[in-house]
Motif scaffolding. Sequence first.
Motif, PDB file in Angstrom:
ATOM      1  N   LEU A  73       0.859  -1.187   0.000  1.00 25.30           N
ATOM      2  CA  LEU A  73       0.000   0.000   0.000  1.00 25.30           C
ATOM      3  C   LEU A  73       0.889   1.229   0.000  1.00 25.30           C
ATOM      4  CD1 LEU A  73      -2.802  -1.025   2.537  1.00 25.30           C
ATOM      5  CD2 LEU A  73      -2.715  -1.368   0.060  1.00 25.30           C
ATOM      6  N   ALA A  74       0.400   2.341  -0.549  1.00 27.42           N
ATOM      7  CA  ALA A  74       1.199   3.544  -0.766  1.00 27.42           C
ATOM      8  C   ALA A  74       1.643   4.290   0.495  1.00 27.42           C
ATOM      9  CB  ALA A  74       0.457   4.497  -1.705  1.00 27.42           C
ATOM     10  N   PRO A  75       0.795   4.553   1.465  1.00 29.39           N
ATOM     11  CA  PRO A  75       1.265   5.365   2.603  1.00 29.39           C
ATOM     12  C   PRO A  75       2.399   4.690   3.376  1.00 29.39           C
ATOM     13  CG  PRO A  75      -1.133   5.194   2.601  1.00 29.39           C
ATOM     14  CD  PRO A  75      -0.619   4.215   1.587  1.00 29.39           C
ATOM     15  N   ALA A  76       3.216   5.510   4.028  1.00 30.20           N
ATOM     16  CA  ALA A  76       4.320   4.998   4.844  1.00 30.20           C
ATOM     17  C   ALA A  76       3.992   5.083   6.329  1.00 30.20           C
ATOM     18  CB  ALA A  76       5.595   5.781   4.545  1.00 30.20           C
ATOM     19  N   ILE A 110     -15.142   4.056   5.954  1.00 26.55           N
ATOM     20  CA  ILE A 110     -14.676   5.360   6.429  1.00 26.55           C
ATOM     21  C   ILE A 110     -14.032   6.172   5.312  1.00 26.55           C
ATOM     22  CG2 ILE A 110     -14.411   4.641   8.826  1.00 26.55           C
ATOM     23  CD1 ILE A 110     -11.387   4.475   8.342  1.00 26.55           C
ATOM     24  N   GLY A 111     -13.574   5.517   4.246  1.00 28.29           N
ATOM     25  CA  GLY A 111     -13.023   6.209   3.083  1.00 28.29           C
ATOM     26  C   GLY A 111     -11.851   7.111   3.415  1.00 28.29           C
ATOM     27  N   GLY A 112     -11.627   8.103   2.579  1.00 28.23           N
ATOM     28  CA  GLY A 112     -10.525   9.038   2.756  1.00 28.23           C
ATOM     29  C   GLY A 112      -9.371   8.720   1.824  1.00 28.23           C
ATOM     30  N   GLU A 113      -8.442   9.670   1.694  1.00 31.32           N
ATOM     31  CA  GLU A 113      -7.281   9.491   0.829  1.00 31.32           C
ATOM     32  C   GLU A 113      -6.430   8.324   1.326  1.00 31.32           C
ATOM     33  OE1 GLU A 113      -6.787  13.010   2.656  1.00 31.32           O
ATOM     34  OE2 GLU A 113      -8.795  12.935   1.839  1.00 31.32           O
ATOM     35  N   ASP A 114      -5.885   7.567   0.401  1.00 33.98           N
ATOM     36  CA  ASP A 114      -4.995   6.443   0.700  1.00 33.98           C
ATOM     37  C   ASP A 114      -5.629   5.392   1.611  1.00 33.98           C
ATOM     38  OD1 ASP A 114      -2.868   7.384  -0.869  1.00 33.98           O
ATOM     39  OD2 ASP A 114      -2.163   8.678   0.744  1.00 33.98           O
ATOM     40  N   ALA A 115      -6.944   5.335   1.648  1.00 28.80           N
ATOM     41  CA  ALA A 115      -7.619   4.335   2.485  1.00 28.80           C
ATOM     42  C   ALA A 115      -7.654   2.993   1.759  1.00 28.80           C
ATOM     43  CB  ALA A 115      -9.033   4.782   2.815  1.00 28.80           C
ATOM     44  N   PHE A 116      -7.627   1.922   2.534  1.00 32.11           N
ATOM     45  CA  PHE A 116      -7.812   0.579   1.993  1.00 32.11           C
ATOM     46  C   PHE A 116      -8.986  -0.028   2.732  1.00 32.11           C
ATOM     47  CE2 PHE A 116      -7.389  -3.945   1.758  1.00 32.11           C
ATOM     48  CZ  PHE A 116      -7.006  -4.160   0.435  1.00 32.11           C
ATOM     49  N   ASP A 117      -9.906  -0.645   1.987  1.00 26.76           N
ATOM     50  CA  ASP A 117     -11.119  -1.201   2.583  1.00 26.76           C
ATOM     51  C   ASP A 117     -11.581  -2.354   1.699  1.00 26.76           C
ATOM     52  OD1 ASP A 117     -13.735  -1.752   3.417  1.00 26.76           O
ATOM     53  OD2 ASP A 117     -14.134   0.332   3.928  1.00 26.76           O
ATOM     54  N   ASP A 118     -11.167  -3.583   2.039  1.00 31.65           N
ATOM     55  CA  ASP A 118     -11.518  -4.718   1.195  1.00 31.65           C
ATOM     56  C   ASP A 118     -11.284  -6.033   1.934  1.00 31.65           C
ATOM     57  OD1 ASP A 118     -12.439  -6.012  -1.072  1.00 31.65           O
ATOM     58  OD2 ASP A 118     -10.758  -5.414  -2.342  1.00 31.65           O
ATOM     59  N   LEU A 119     -11.836  -7.102   1.402  1.00 31.23           N
ATOM     60  CA  LEU A 119     -11.553  -8.444   1.904  1.00 31.23           C
ATOM     61  C   LEU A 119     -10.192  -8.855   1.358  1.00 31.23           C
ATOM     62  CD1 LEU A 119     -15.016 -10.141   1.255  1.00 31.23           C
ATOM     63  CD2 LEU A 119     -14.205  -9.045   3.345  1.00 31.23           C
ATOM     64  N   VAL A 120      -9.394  -9.544   2.192  1.00 24.40           N
ATOM     65  CA  VAL A 120      -8.029  -9.908   1.787  1.00 24.40           C
ATOM     66  C   VAL A 120      -7.743 -11.369   2.112  1.00 24.40           C
ATOM     67  CG1 VAL A 120      -7.213  -7.544   2.149  1.00 24.40           C
ATOM     68  CG2 VAL A 120      -6.975  -9.201   3.985  1.00 24.40           C
ATOM     69  N   GLY A 121      -6.808 -11.929   1.387  1.00 21.19           N
ATOM     70  CA  GLY A 121      -6.352 -13.284   1.702  1.00 21.19           C
ATOM     71  C   GLY A 121      -5.377 -13.262   2.866  1.00 21.19           C
ATOM     72  N   ARG A 122      -4.434 -12.328   2.795  1.00 24.51           N
ATOM     73  CA  ARG A 122      -3.443 -12.159   3.871  1.00 24.51           C
ATOM     74  C   ARG A 122      -2.822 -10.774   3.761  1.00 24.51           C
ATOM     75  NH1 ARG A 122      -0.079 -16.760   3.834  1.00 24.51           N
ATOM     76  NH2 ARG A 122      -1.753 -17.731   2.734  1.00 24.51           N
ATOM     77  N   PHE A 123      -2.296 -10.306   4.877  1.00 22.14           N
ATOM     78  CA  PHE A 123      -1.564  -9.041   4.848  1.00 22.14           C
ATOM     79  C   PHE A 123      -0.503  -9.050   5.940  1.00 22.14           C
ATOM     80  CE2 PHE A 123      -4.885  -8.067   7.905  1.00 22.14           C
ATOM     81  CZ  PHE A 123      -4.274  -7.241   8.839  1.00 22.14           C
ATOM     82  N   THR A 124       0.496  -8.178   5.763  1.00 17.33           N
ATOM     83  CA  THR A 124       1.587  -8.039   6.724  1.00 17.33           C
ATOM     84  C   THR A 124       1.796  -6.565   7.025  1.00 17.33           C
ATOM     85  OG1 THR A 124       2.690 -10.023   5.893  1.00 17.33           O
ATOM     86  CG2 THR A 124       4.039  -8.490   7.149  1.00 17.33           C
TER      87      THR A 124
END
Length: 131
Positions: free
Chosen positions: A18-21, A76-90
């Motif tokens: 994902l883009a934000p740091a 909640i939305g907003g810039e650089d937001a992520f909102d989805d179903l995922v298999g895995r994340f770290t």
Amino acid sequence: RRVLDPLPCTIEVDGRALAPAAFSLVCASVVRDLGLHMVVNHRAGEDPSRPHLVASALPSRRLGWRMPLVLAGRSIGGEDAFDDLVGRFTVRFPQGAAGEAADGPYVLDGDILRASAVHVSAGPALDVVKP
């Protein structure tokens, strides 16, 4: 405010960064209502093999205004937001000054823990019997 100010970290979702740091909110669940009608993960439970991940880089002063959306069970939305179903994340926290891995804080079921990386994916399905 200190709890919701963006914390330096990176998030990789299903092999894609994902883009934000830095993120102020990272919340994943397979349960829709986290208690007190906090429905941050409004899509949780749609697919038991994929947790719903919500991640936001909004600063605390802008994230607070999203509370009505959480209570209504909406994104909640907003810039650089992520909102989805995922298999895995770290989630990875940045290295310290000497190049060693730095432990960052995270909360699991109300307990504050620390780790240099947190890996999340759905576990096995559990059968729950209600009386």
